[in-house]
Design a protein around this motif. Structure first.
Motif, PDB file in Angstrom:
ATOM      1  N   ASP A  31     -16.877 -75.673 -37.097  1.00  0.00           N
ATOM      2  CA  ASP A  31     -15.620 -74.961 -37.344  1.00  0.00           C
ATOM      3  C   ASP A  31     -15.285 -74.064 -36.153  1.00  0.00           C
ATOM      4  O   ASP A  31     -14.164 -74.110 -35.615  1.00  0.00           O
ATOM      5  N   HIS A  57     -12.152 -74.251 -33.652  1.00  0.00           N
ATOM      6  CA  HIS A  57     -11.191 -73.145 -33.478  1.00  0.00           C
ATOM      7  C   HIS A  57     -10.886 -72.933 -32.001  1.00  0.00           C
ATOM      8  O   HIS A  57      -9.738 -72.750 -31.600  1.00  0.00           O
ATOM      9  N   HIS A  75      -6.336 -78.598 -37.960  1.00  0.00           N
ATOM     10  CA  HIS A  75      -6.532 -77.837 -39.204  1.00  0.00           C
ATOM     11  C   HIS A  75      -5.518 -78.237 -40.273  1.00  0.00           C
ATOM     12  O   HIS A  75      -5.871 -78.367 -41.448  1.00  0.00           O
ATOM     13  N   HIS A  88     -14.610 -77.866 -45.165  1.00  0.00           N
ATOM     14  CA  HIS A  88     -13.579 -77.606 -44.152  1.00  0.00           C
ATOM     15  C   HIS A  88     -13.979 -78.130 -42.757  1.00  0.00           C
ATOM     16  O   HIS A  88     -13.238 -78.888 -42.121  1.00  0.00           O
ATOM     17  N   LEU A 148     -12.423 -81.303 -39.962  1.00  0.00           N
ATOM     18  CA  LEU A 148     -11.983 -81.116 -38.573  1.00  0.00           C
ATOM     19  C   LEU A 148     -12.654 -82.141 -37.675  1.00  0.00           C
ATOM     20  O   LEU A 148     -12.027 -82.714 -36.768  1.00  0.00           O
TER      21      LEU A 148
HETATM   22 ZN    ZN Z   1     -11.446 -73.771 -39.298  1.00  0.00          ZN
END
Ligand code: ZN
Ligand code: NZQ
Length: 387
Positions: free
Chosen positions: A193, A197, A266, A280, A284
Motif C-alpha cells: 500500500d 501511494h 486506488h 486494499h 492495488l
Molecule cells: Zn492505499
C-alpha cells in the motif's frame, strides 16, 4: 513545479513509550470515545496499555470496526456519540479504525439529511469532533492525513471522503514496538500500500520537481531495502521504526505538493474491495501493472527514471526501461507473496471490468488519472488486462 499550499496540523509522537503522551494530548474533562478494531489490541496488550493512560477520563468504548470500515457498524458508534455527548475520539488501530474515527468525527457535526452524501458528493469536512490516534498498523498514512475511505456493503460501494481540515488527527502516537504482533500477510499489505501511494504521486509526467522526485525515490528505496527484514522480524525495532515512518511519509501530503497525482489505481482498486472483499493493498497490486502498461505512452518518462534510480535498470530505450520497471515492481510484490492478477483472488472475475466501468459512468467519473483523460472505456480495458 506546480503551485501548492501545504498545511499539516497533525502532531506526531514517535517512538518507544510515547503512549504516555496521551494525557498531555487529550484535554482534561472531555467525554472520550475510544474506538478500535475486532480483536488485535486485546490480544497484543495494547488495549490495556492505552487504558492505563486514560484513567482520569470519562471514557466510553466502541470496538468491532473491522477492515474496510463499514458504514452500518459506524452508525452504531455514532449513536453512542450522540447519546453520550462525546466530544473527543481516540482511534486505536490501523487505517480502518482511524478512517472510521474520521467518519464519526465528521458525521457527528454533519447537518445534511443523508450521511452517505458526505461520500457520494465528497463534501469537504470543515467541522468535526476532534480526534487523535494510536497507530497499530503502518500502511495507509491515515494517522497524518485528512483522507478516509468507507465501505457500504448494502450498496457494494467503497468511497473516499472529501478531506477538509476537520479530518486531520490532532495528534498521532506511533510506537514501532506496537507492530511486532502484525501477521506477515498484513505487513506485506502495508508495504504494498505504502509503495503504491508513492507511485500514485510519482508515476505521472515530469514537472521538474526535483526534490519531490527524490523524496519519492528515497521512500521506495527504503521500503525495498527493509521489506525482507520487516517480513522476517517485525519485532526488530529499528526496522519497524523505518517501516512505520516510510508508510506515514508516503501519504501525509508532503510528496504530493507541487506535482500532479494519478490515484486511478486506488479508484479501480476500491471497486475490487467493494465487489470481492479483497484486501486494499492487494487490489492495488492487481491494477497497478495493467494501468502502467496500458498508459505506457504517457508514463514512460517517469517509469524510465524510476527504473534507473530505484531499480538500477539502465540499459535499453526509454520504452524498454519503462516496461522493465513494471516487471520489476510486479516481481517485488510477488516476493512479498502478493499476487498481481485478479483471478488469483476470485474465480468470479468475469464481468468485473464492465461493472466497474458502468459504475464510473453512473457516478460521472469520466476523466481519471493525472491528466483527467482516462475514460470509463479505458478503465474497462485496464481492469480486463488485470484478470
Ligand atoms: Zn492505499
Ligand atoms: O481489527 P483488528 O482485530 O484490530 O485487526 C486488524 C485488521 O484485521 C489487524 N491489526 C491492526 N493492528 C495490528 C493488527 N494485527 C496485529 N497486530 C497489530 N498491531 O490488521 C488488520 C488490518 O487492519 P486495517 O486497519 O484494515 O489495515 P490498514 O491500515 O491497511 O487499513 C486499510 C484501510 O484503510 C484504507 C483502505 O481502503 C482500507 O479500508 N485506506 C485509507 C487511506 C487513508 N485514510 O488515507 C489511504 C489508503 O489508500 C487506503 O485506501
Amino acid at each position: 513545479m506546480l503551485n501548492f499550499e501545504f498545511k499539516n496540523p497533525t502532531k506526531i509522537h514517535f517512538g518507544k513509550g510515547q503512549l504516555s503522551q496521551l494525557p498531555n494530548e487529550i484535554p482534561a474533562g472531555v467525554r472520550l470515545l475510544m474506538v478500535y478494531g475486532v480483536s488485535s489490541i486485546k490480544q497484543n496488550g495494547i488495549y490495556e496499555q492505552v487504558k492505563s493512560h486514560l484513567k482520569e477520563y470519562h471514557l466510553f468504548e466502541f470496538g468491532g470496526i473491522h477492515a474496510n470500515p463499514e458504514y452500518e457498524v459506524l452508525l452504531q458508534a455514532l449513536d453512542i456519540i450522540r447519546k453520550e455527548k462525546i466530544n473527543f475520539i481516540l482511534a486505536v488501530g490501523g487505517g480502518s479504525v482511524i478512517d472510521g474515527a474520521k467518519f464519526l468525527a465528521a458525521a457527528a457535526k454533519y447537518e445534511g439529511d443523508n450521511l452517505w452524501d458526505m461520500l457520494t458528493y465528497r463534501i469537504r469536512v470543515e467541522h468535526g469532533i476532534p480526534f487523535g490516534t494510536v497507530l497499530t498498523m503502518p500502511a495507509t498514512g491515515s494517522e497524518m492525513n485528512s483522507g478516509a475511505v468507507i465501505n457500504r456493503a448494502a450498496t457494494q460501494e467503497k468511497l473516499p471522503m472529501g478531506h477538509g481540515p476537520a479530518l486531520f488527527p490532532q495528534f498521532s502516537i506511533m510506537d514501532p514496538e506496537f507492530i511486532a504482533s502484525i501477521p506477515v500477510r498484513q505487513i506485506a499489505n502495508g508495504i504494498t500500500d505504502a509503495f503504491t501511494h508513492v507511485l500514485e504521486q510519482y508515476m505521472t509526467y515530469p514537472t521538474g520537481a526535483l526534490l519531490q522526485d527524490r523524496f519519492c525515490e528515497s521512500i521506495l528505496q527504503t521500503l525495498i531495502e527493509i521489506a525482507p527484514r520487516i517480513i522476517e522480524n517485525p519485532a526488530d525495532y529499528n526496522t519497524a521504526a523505518n517501516y512505520m515512518w516510510c508508510c506515514t511519509m508516503a501519504l501525509n501530503g508532503l510528496i504530493q505538493k507541487g506535482v500532479p497525482a494519478d490515484w486511478a489505481v486506488h479508484s479501480m482498486g476500491h471497486e475490487l474491495t467493494a465487489m470481492y472483499g479483497i484486501d486494499h493493498a492487494r487490489t492495488l497490486a492487481v491494477i497497478m501493472p495493467s494501468h502502467y502498461r496500458y498508459n505506457i505512452h504517457s508514463k514512460q518518462e517517469k517509469l524510465a527514471q524510476y527504473a534507473a534510480r530505484v531499480w538500477n535498470i539502465t540499459a535499453g530505450s526509454i520504452r524498454e526501461k519503462a516496461y522493465a520497471a513494471i516487471d520489476r515492481t510486479e516481481a517485488f510484490f510477488h516476493s512479498l507473496n502478493i499476487a498481481t492478477h485478479l483471478s488469483a483472488y476470485t474465480p468470479d472475475f468475469e464481468g468485473a471490468a464492465q461493472q466497474i466501468s458502468r459504475r464510473f459512468i453512473e457516478r460521472g467519473w469520466y476523466g481519471l488519472g493525472e491528466r483527467k483523460t482516462l475514460t470509463p472505456a479505458d478503465v474497462e480495458k485496464i481492469v480486463e488486462m488485470s484478470y
